[in-house]
Design an enzyme around this catalytic site. Structure first.
Site, PDB file in Angstrom:
ATOM      1  N   LYS A 167     -19.243  55.230   8.299  1.00 13.34           N
ATOM      2  CA  LYS A 167     -18.673  54.729   9.549  1.00 13.34           C
ATOM      3  C   LYS A 167     -19.611  54.937  10.743  1.00 13.34           C
ATOM      4  O   LYS A 167     -20.575  55.708  10.665  1.00 13.34           O
ATOM      5  CB  LYS A 167     -17.332  55.410   9.799  1.00 13.34           C
ATOM      6  CG  LYS A 167     -16.263  55.032   8.764  1.00 13.34           C
ATOM      7  CD  LYS A 167     -14.937  55.682   9.089  1.00 13.34           C
ATOM      8  CE  LYS A 167     -13.854  55.252   8.121  1.00 13.34           C
ATOM      9  NZ  LYS A 167     -12.532  55.815   8.490  1.00 13.34           N
ATOM     10  N   TYR A 217      -9.324  45.560   7.757  1.00 14.32           N
ATOM     11  CA  TYR A 217      -8.206  46.510   7.792  1.00 14.32           C
ATOM     12  C   TYR A 217      -6.853  45.824   7.948  1.00 14.32           C
ATOM     13  O   TYR A 217      -5.892  46.441   8.398  1.00 14.32           O
ATOM     14  CB  TYR A 217      -8.417  47.527   8.914  1.00 14.32           C
ATOM     15  CG  TYR A 217      -9.465  48.565   8.588  1.00 14.32           C
ATOM     16  CD1 TYR A 217      -9.199  49.578   7.671  1.00 14.32           C
ATOM     17  CD2 TYR A 217     -10.719  48.535   9.182  1.00 14.32           C
ATOM     18  CE1 TYR A 217     -10.160  50.525   7.356  1.00 14.32           C
ATOM     19  CE2 TYR A 217     -11.680  49.488   8.868  1.00 14.32           C
ATOM     20  CZ  TYR A 217     -11.390  50.478   7.966  1.00 14.32           C
ATOM     21  OH  TYR A 217     -12.342  51.431   7.656  1.00 14.32           O
ATOM     22  N   ASN A 221     -13.852  59.859  10.892  1.00 13.98           N
ATOM     23  CA  ASN A 221     -13.924  60.709   9.704  1.00 13.98           C
ATOM     24  C   ASN A 221     -15.057  60.341   8.749  1.00 13.98           C
ATOM     25  O   ASN A 221     -14.961  60.555   7.549  1.00 13.98           O
ATOM     26  CB  ASN A 221     -12.565  60.757   8.997  1.00 13.98           C
ATOM     27  CG  ASN A 221     -12.099  59.396   8.529  1.00 13.98           C
ATOM     28  OD1 ASN A 221     -12.825  58.422   8.581  1.00 13.98           O
ATOM     29  ND2 ASN A 221     -10.867  59.339   8.057  1.00 13.98           N
ATOM     30  N   HIS A 246     -15.418  55.703   4.580  1.00 11.24           N
ATOM     31  CA  HIS A 246     -14.260  54.996   4.030  1.00 11.24           C
ATOM     32  C   HIS A 246     -14.507  54.793   2.551  1.00 11.24           C
ATOM     33  O   HIS A 246     -15.649  54.574   2.123  1.00 11.24           O
ATOM     34  CB  HIS A 246     -14.102  53.620   4.698  1.00 11.24           C
ATOM     35  CG  HIS A 246     -13.169  52.707   3.962  1.00 11.24           C
ATOM     36  ND1 HIS A 246     -11.819  52.671   4.213  1.00 11.24           N
ATOM     37  CD2 HIS A 246     -13.392  51.829   2.946  1.00 11.24           C
ATOM     38  CE1 HIS A 246     -11.258  51.792   3.394  1.00 11.24           C
ATOM     39  NE2 HIS A 246     -12.190  51.265   2.611  1.00 11.24           N
ATOM     40  N   GLU A 267     -12.137  44.738  -1.019  1.00  5.56           N
ATOM     41  CA  GLU A 267     -13.123  45.280  -0.081  1.00  5.56           C
ATOM     42  C   GLU A 267     -14.558  44.927  -0.467  1.00  5.56           C
ATOM     43  O   GLU A 267     -15.364  44.569   0.400  1.00  5.56           O
ATOM     44  CB  GLU A 267     -12.945  46.793   0.026  1.00  5.56           C
ATOM     45  CG  GLU A 267     -11.627  47.166   0.691  1.00  5.56           C
ATOM     46  CD  GLU A 267     -11.338  48.651   0.717  1.00  5.56           C
ATOM     47  OE1 GLU A 267     -10.333  49.024   1.343  1.00  5.56           O
ATOM     48  OE2 GLU A 267     -12.110  49.442   0.142  1.00  5.56           O
TER      49      GLU A 267
END
Length: 138
Positions: free
Chosen positions: A10, A50, A113, A116, A127
């Site tokens: 990310k 998303y 975080n 992913h 994805e």
């Protein structure tokens, strides 16, 4: 049987210069990188990726975050890739992540975080197809 999963490093982790460290962790844990590229998603692309979270309260902040800077998207392969990568990532909230997991090492909070990963075979199929076509994968 080998399976494939999608990994995204990310924007927070890329900006901190930790992409190479994450890749080292992946490879040292037996993952093969089948395809990899660095991209900068638009807000619209992040919203499409998303879409399953569209009704969630964090959808707007998540898609804004994911489009704020470059990310590294990868297709990973190994036996039990989805389960093993989820364990290696650590808990979504880095405060709950086990020592040595990617999120324990590099994440700052529940949204920023670091990485992913697909949560199921169905998610992985969607994805991977969102970012890669068959010609891009080894």
């Amino acid at each position: 049987m080998k399976e494939r999963t999608l990994s995204i490093i990310k924007p927070d982790c890329v900006a901190a210069g930790n992409s190479g460290k994450v890749i080292d962790i992946l490879e040292s844990n037996g993952f093969s990188i089948v395809a990899m590229k660095k991209i900068h998603m638009t807000k619209k692309q992040a919203e499409g990726f998303y879409i399953v979270h569209k009704e969630r309260p964090f959808y707007d902040s998540l898609t804004t975050f994911m489009s704020e800077g470059p990310v590294v998207v990868m297709v990973l392969e190994k036996e039990n890739a989805i389960k093993d990568y989820r364990e290696l990532m650590g808990a979504t909230n880095p405060k709950d992540a086990k020592d040595g997991t990617i999120r324990a090492l590099f994440a700052t909070d529940i949204e920023r975080n670091a990485v992913h990963g697909s949560d199921s075979k169905e998610s992985a199929d969607f994805e991977i197809g969102y970012f890669f076509n068959a010609l891009e994968m080894v």
